[in-house]
Scaffold this motif. Sequence first.
Motif, PDB file in Angstrom:
ATOM      1  N   GLY A 147       0.815  -1.211   0.000  1.00 16.53           N
ATOM      2  CA  GLY A 147       0.000   0.000   0.000  1.00 16.53           C
ATOM      3  C   GLY A 147       0.847   1.258   0.000  1.00 16.53           C
ATOM      4  O   GLY A 147       0.526   2.248  -0.683  1.00 16.53           O
ATOM      5  N   TYR A 148       1.942   1.240   0.741  1.00 16.86           N
ATOM      6  CA  TYR A 148       2.892   2.361   0.787  1.00 16.86           C
ATOM      7  C   TYR A 148       3.498   2.598  -0.592  1.00 16.86           C
ATOM      8  O   TYR A 148       3.490   3.725  -1.117  1.00 16.86           O
ATOM      9  CB  TYR A 148       3.974   2.038   1.822  1.00 16.86           C
ATOM     10  CG  TYR A 148       5.236   2.860   1.743  1.00 16.86           C
ATOM     11  CD1 TYR A 148       5.334   4.089   2.389  1.00 16.86           C
ATOM     12  CD2 TYR A 148       6.358   2.386   1.058  1.00 16.86           C
ATOM     13  CE1 TYR A 148       6.512   4.835   2.333  1.00 16.86           C
ATOM     14  CE2 TYR A 148       7.529   3.112   1.002  1.00 16.86           C
ATOM     15  CZ  TYR A 148       7.601   4.348   1.638  1.00 16.86           C
ATOM     16  OH  TYR A 148       8.768   5.073   1.586  1.00 16.86           O
ATOM     17  N   LEU A 149       3.996   1.524  -1.213  1.00 24.02           N
ATOM     18  CA  LEU A 149       4.655   1.648  -2.513  1.00 24.02           C
ATOM     19  C   LEU A 149       3.672   2.080  -3.600  1.00 24.02           C
ATOM     20  O   LEU A 149       3.991   2.941  -4.435  1.00 24.02           O
ATOM     21  CB  LEU A 149       5.300   0.313  -2.894  1.00 24.02           C
ATOM     22  CG  LEU A 149       6.458  -0.162  -2.009  1.00 24.02           C
ATOM     23  CD1 LEU A 149       6.850  -1.587  -2.387  1.00 24.02           C
ATOM     24  CD2 LEU A 149       7.651   0.774  -2.125  1.00 24.02           C
ATOM     25  N   ALA A 150       2.481   1.487  -3.581  1.00 21.39           N
ATOM     26  CA  ALA A 150       1.488   1.799  -4.617  1.00 21.39           C
ATOM     27  C   ALA A 150       1.071   3.264  -4.560  1.00 21.39           C
ATOM     28  O   ALA A 150       0.850   3.901  -5.608  1.00 21.39           O
ATOM     29  CB  ALA A 150       0.265   0.895  -4.456  1.00 21.39           C
ATOM     30  N   THR A 151       0.987   3.818  -3.352  1.00 18.01           N
ATOM     31  CA  THR A 151       0.569   5.221  -3.221  1.00 18.01           C
ATOM     32  C   THR A 151       1.671   6.167  -3.683  1.00 18.01           C
ATOM     33  O   THR A 151       1.396   7.201  -4.312  1.00 18.01           O
ATOM     34  CB  THR A 151       0.168   5.539  -1.777  1.00 18.01           C
ATOM     35  OG1 THR A 151      -0.754   4.546  -1.313  1.00 18.01           O
ATOM     36  CG2 THR A 151      -0.487   6.905  -1.673  1.00 18.01           C
ATOM     37  N   LEU A 152       2.922   5.832  -3.412  1.00 21.02           N
ATOM     38  CA  LEU A 152       4.032   6.636  -3.930  1.00 21.02           C
ATOM     39  C   LEU A 152       4.003   6.647  -5.461  1.00 21.02           C
ATOM     40  O   LEU A 152       4.155   7.696  -6.096  1.00 21.02           O
ATOM     41  CB  LEU A 152       5.369   6.081  -3.435  1.00 21.02           C
ATOM     42  CG  LEU A 152       5.713   6.290  -1.956  1.00 21.02           C
ATOM     43  CD1 LEU A 152       7.060   5.650  -1.641  1.00 21.02           C
ATOM     44  CD2 LEU A 152       5.735   7.772  -1.579  1.00 21.02           C
ATOM     45  N   LYS A 153       3.802   5.470  -6.052  1.00 22.09           N
ATOM     46  CA  LYS A 153       3.742   5.380  -7.517  1.00 22.09           C
ATOM     47  C   LYS A 153       2.571   6.172  -8.077  1.00 22.09           C
ATOM     48  O   LYS A 153       2.681   6.831  -9.113  1.00 22.09           O
ATOM     49  CB  LYS A 153       3.643   3.915  -7.938  1.00 22.09           C
ATOM     50  CG  LYS A 153       4.895   3.100  -7.683  1.00 22.09           C
ATOM     51  CD  LYS A 153       4.700   1.645  -8.102  1.00 22.09           C
ATOM     52  CE  LYS A 153       5.948   0.822  -7.826  1.00 22.09           C
ATOM     53  NZ  LYS A 153       5.749  -0.619  -8.171  1.00 22.09           N
ATOM     54  N   LEU A 154       1.446   6.122  -7.392  1.00 16.72           N
ATOM     55  CA  LEU A 154       0.257   6.833  -7.841  1.00 16.72           C
ATOM     56  C   LEU A 154       0.500   8.328  -7.953  1.00 16.72           C
ATOM     57  O   LEU A 154      -0.038   9.003  -8.833  1.00 16.72           O
ATOM     58  CB  LEU A 154      -0.897   6.555  -6.869  1.00 16.72           C
ATOM     59  CG  LEU A 154      -2.257   7.174  -7.201  1.00 16.72           C
ATOM     60  CD1 LEU A 154      -2.809   6.588  -8.494  1.00 16.72           C
ATOM     61  CD2 LEU A 154      -3.238   6.944  -6.045  1.00 16.72           C
ATOM     62  N   HIS A 155       1.354   8.849  -7.066  1.00 15.37           N
ATOM     63  CA  HIS A 155       1.640  10.283  -7.050  1.00 15.37           C
ATOM     64  C   HIS A 155       2.984  10.607  -7.717  1.00 15.37           C
ATOM     65  O   HIS A 155       3.491  11.734  -7.561  1.00 15.37           O
ATOM     66  CB  HIS A 155       1.631  10.800  -5.606  1.00 15.37           C
ATOM     67  CG  HIS A 155       0.269  10.825  -4.991  1.00 15.37           C
ATOM     68  ND1 HIS A 155      -0.576  11.910  -5.086  1.00 15.37           N
ATOM     69  CD2 HIS A 155      -0.414   9.884  -4.293  1.00 15.37           C
ATOM     70  CE1 HIS A 155      -1.715  11.645  -4.456  1.00 15.37           C
ATOM     71  NE2 HIS A 155      -1.640  10.428  -3.964  1.00 15.37           N
ATOM     72  N   ILE A 213      10.654   6.261  -5.109  1.00 17.27           N
ATOM     73  CA  ILE A 213      10.760   5.181  -4.121  1.00 17.27           C
ATOM     74  C   ILE A 213      12.230   5.030  -3.773  1.00 17.27           C
ATOM     75  O   ILE A 213      13.045   4.611  -4.606  1.00 17.27           O
ATOM     76  CB  ILE A 213      10.184   3.867  -4.671  1.00 17.27           C
ATOM     77  CG1 ILE A 213       8.685   4.013  -4.939  1.00 17.27           C
ATOM     78  CG2 ILE A 213      10.439   2.721  -3.695  1.00 17.27           C
ATOM     79  CD1 ILE A 213       8.054   2.809  -5.594  1.00 17.27           C
ATOM     80  N   ASP A 214      12.583   5.401  -2.569  1.00 20.09           N
ATOM     81  CA  ASP A 214      13.967   5.384  -2.108  1.00 20.09           C
ATOM     82  C   ASP A 214      14.166   4.157  -1.210  1.00 20.09           C
ATOM     83  O   ASP A 214      13.659   4.124  -0.079  1.00 20.09           O
ATOM     84  CB  ASP A 214      14.267   6.667  -1.333  1.00 20.09           C
ATOM     85  CG  ASP A 214      15.721   6.757  -0.892  1.00 20.09           C
ATOM     86  OD1 ASP A 214      16.441   5.749  -1.010  1.00 20.09           O
ATOM     87  OD2 ASP A 214      16.124   7.829  -0.406  1.00 20.09           O
ATOM     88  N   PRO A 215      14.866   3.119  -1.666  1.00 20.39           N
ATOM     89  CA  PRO A 215      15.052   1.907  -0.864  1.00 20.39           C
ATOM     90  C   PRO A 215      15.680   2.165   0.504  1.00 20.39           C
ATOM     91  O   PRO A 215      15.446   1.408   1.445  1.00 20.39           O
ATOM     92  CB  PRO A 215      15.979   1.047  -1.733  1.00 20.39           C
ATOM     93  CG  PRO A 215      15.747   1.535  -3.133  1.00 20.39           C
ATOM     94  CD  PRO A 215      15.496   3.002  -2.996  1.00 20.39           C
ATOM     95  N   SER A 216      16.472   3.231   0.606  1.00 24.17           N
ATOM     96  CA  SER A 216      17.131   3.527   1.885  1.00 24.17           C
ATOM     97  C   SER A 216      16.131   3.973   2.946  1.00 24.17           C
ATOM     98  O   SER A 216      16.453   3.991   4.142  1.00 24.17           O
ATOM     99  CB  SER A 216      18.201   4.604   1.694  1.00 24.17           C
ATOM    100  OG  SER A 216      17.616   5.861   1.385  1.00 24.17           O
ATOM    101  N   MET A 217      14.921   4.344   2.522  1.00 22.21           N
ATOM    102  CA  MET A 217      13.913   4.777   3.488  1.00 22.21           C
ATOM    103  C   MET A 217      12.872   3.690   3.770  1.00 22.21           C
ATOM    104  O   MET A 217      11.838   3.961   4.377  1.00 22.21           O
ATOM    105  CB  MET A 217      13.212   6.043   2.992  1.00 22.21           C
ATOM    106  CG  MET A 217      14.102   7.264   3.027  1.00 22.21           C
ATOM    107  SD  MET A 217      13.174   8.806   3.132  1.00 22.21           S
ATOM    108  CE  MET A 217      12.236   8.740   1.609  1.00 22.21           C
ATOM    109  N   ILE A 218      13.161   2.461   3.339  1.00 19.49           N
ATOM    110  CA  ILE A 218      12.288   1.324   3.645  1.00 19.49           C
ATOM    111  C   ILE A 218      13.082   0.348   4.490  1.00 19.49           C
ATOM    112  O   ILE A 218      14.058  -0.259   4.026  1.00 19.49           O
ATOM    113  CB  ILE A 218      11.789   0.638   2.355  1.00 19.49           C
ATOM    114  CG1 ILE A 218      11.053   1.641   1.474  1.00 19.49           C
ATOM    115  CG2 ILE A 218      10.895  -0.552   2.698  1.00 19.49           C
ATOM    116  CD1 ILE A 218      10.686   1.094   0.103  1.00 19.49           C
ATOM    117  N   ILE A 219      12.696   0.206   5.757  1.00 15.20           N
ATOM    118  CA  ILE A 219      13.466  -0.592   6.698  1.00 15.20           C
ATOM    119  C   ILE A 219      12.555  -1.602   7.387  1.00 15.20           C
ATOM    120  O   ILE A 219      11.457  -1.266   7.841  1.00 15.20           O
ATOM    121  CB  ILE A 219      14.152   0.309   7.751  1.00 15.20           C
ATOM    122  CG1 ILE A 219      15.070   1.319   7.051  1.00 15.20           C
ATOM    123  CG2 ILE A 219      14.937  -0.531   8.743  1.00 15.20           C
ATOM    124  CD1 ILE A 219      15.721   2.297   7.986  1.00 15.20           C
TER     125      ILE A 219
END
Length: 339
Positions: free
Chosen positions: A198-206, A210-216
């Motif tokens: 849901g997090y990734l899909a919303t970033l893509k929608l806008h 998507i910065d992998p360093s900010m996904i932990i």
Amino acid sequence: MPTILDVARKANVSAMTVSRVINGSGPVNEETRRRVEQAMKELDYYPNSNARSLVKKETRLLSLLITDITNPFYTTLARGAEDAAKRLGYRLIFCNSDEDPAKEKEYIEMLLSTQVDGVLFAPSGDDSLKNLRLLRKQGIPFVLIDREVPNLECDKVLGDSMLGAHKLMEHLIENGHRRIACITGPKHISTARDRLQGYLATLKLHDLEIDPSMIIETEYTLGSHQEVMQKLLELQTLPTAIFAANNFVALGAIKELRKHGWKVPEDISVVCFDDLDLLQDLDPFLTVAKQPSYDFGVFGVQMLVERILGTATSNFRTIVLPPEIIIRRSSRNINAALE
């Protein structure tokens, strides 16, 4: 489900001899004992610790097996399950796996011995599949709550994790946030995967990066989350907001932010899944996707009893409960600051 008579036939002994082996109530030579124990193992036979009976009787016992009783989500869910069970004439046994599949297996074996009529089950993760297959092999009905397990068809009561994550992200984006970190749960847990999606899909929608360093990734349990937050705070450009996969993750993040002198929400906003309920009644603070946890327990028990009584449809059913987005003080609008 195998009976003591099945064990006796397989071991080529009498039911009385099997009973003596189980209860240690009479002399049995070592070779016979070995054959009986081997037959029990091969048949996955679990003695009834309540009755030790030749005939399986309805116990009117259900079990609720959850992963963390200290989490307010599960505490309220348990209350709903208990109320529903009592209303339907059943008693409820509570078990807590602590997100540990080995401990979960021990409880499953205990429940098979107790011969509960059914199990309301919040799996510790994808590895719970073998434990659930053991329940099914023994003919014990079960309903999954909160989490799914791949490659298993069964009754389920789930939350809409993707929708909740999407709505929390929309709230942050509408309030000017563009660099939003995600502290996600373990990837072997279905809700963590769905919330990350849901997090990734919303970033893509806008059309946001998507910065992998900010996904932990971290654990769902309450802890310091020190290493997780250290990784975020070492970034050259800090996030303006954090989406946390559950309430305990959010609490750990806020604790570490404050320890390093960062204020929430003045410096960094924090939103999360699941509310804290009674823990924050005096000072509600967190912006959350609140799930109807009491209803998880009620619907789960109702579905389980229907399956036990044979009144459920032959097809497995899934109930999906939508979350409620509650905006509080842990998130702020930064649009003005960006202008």
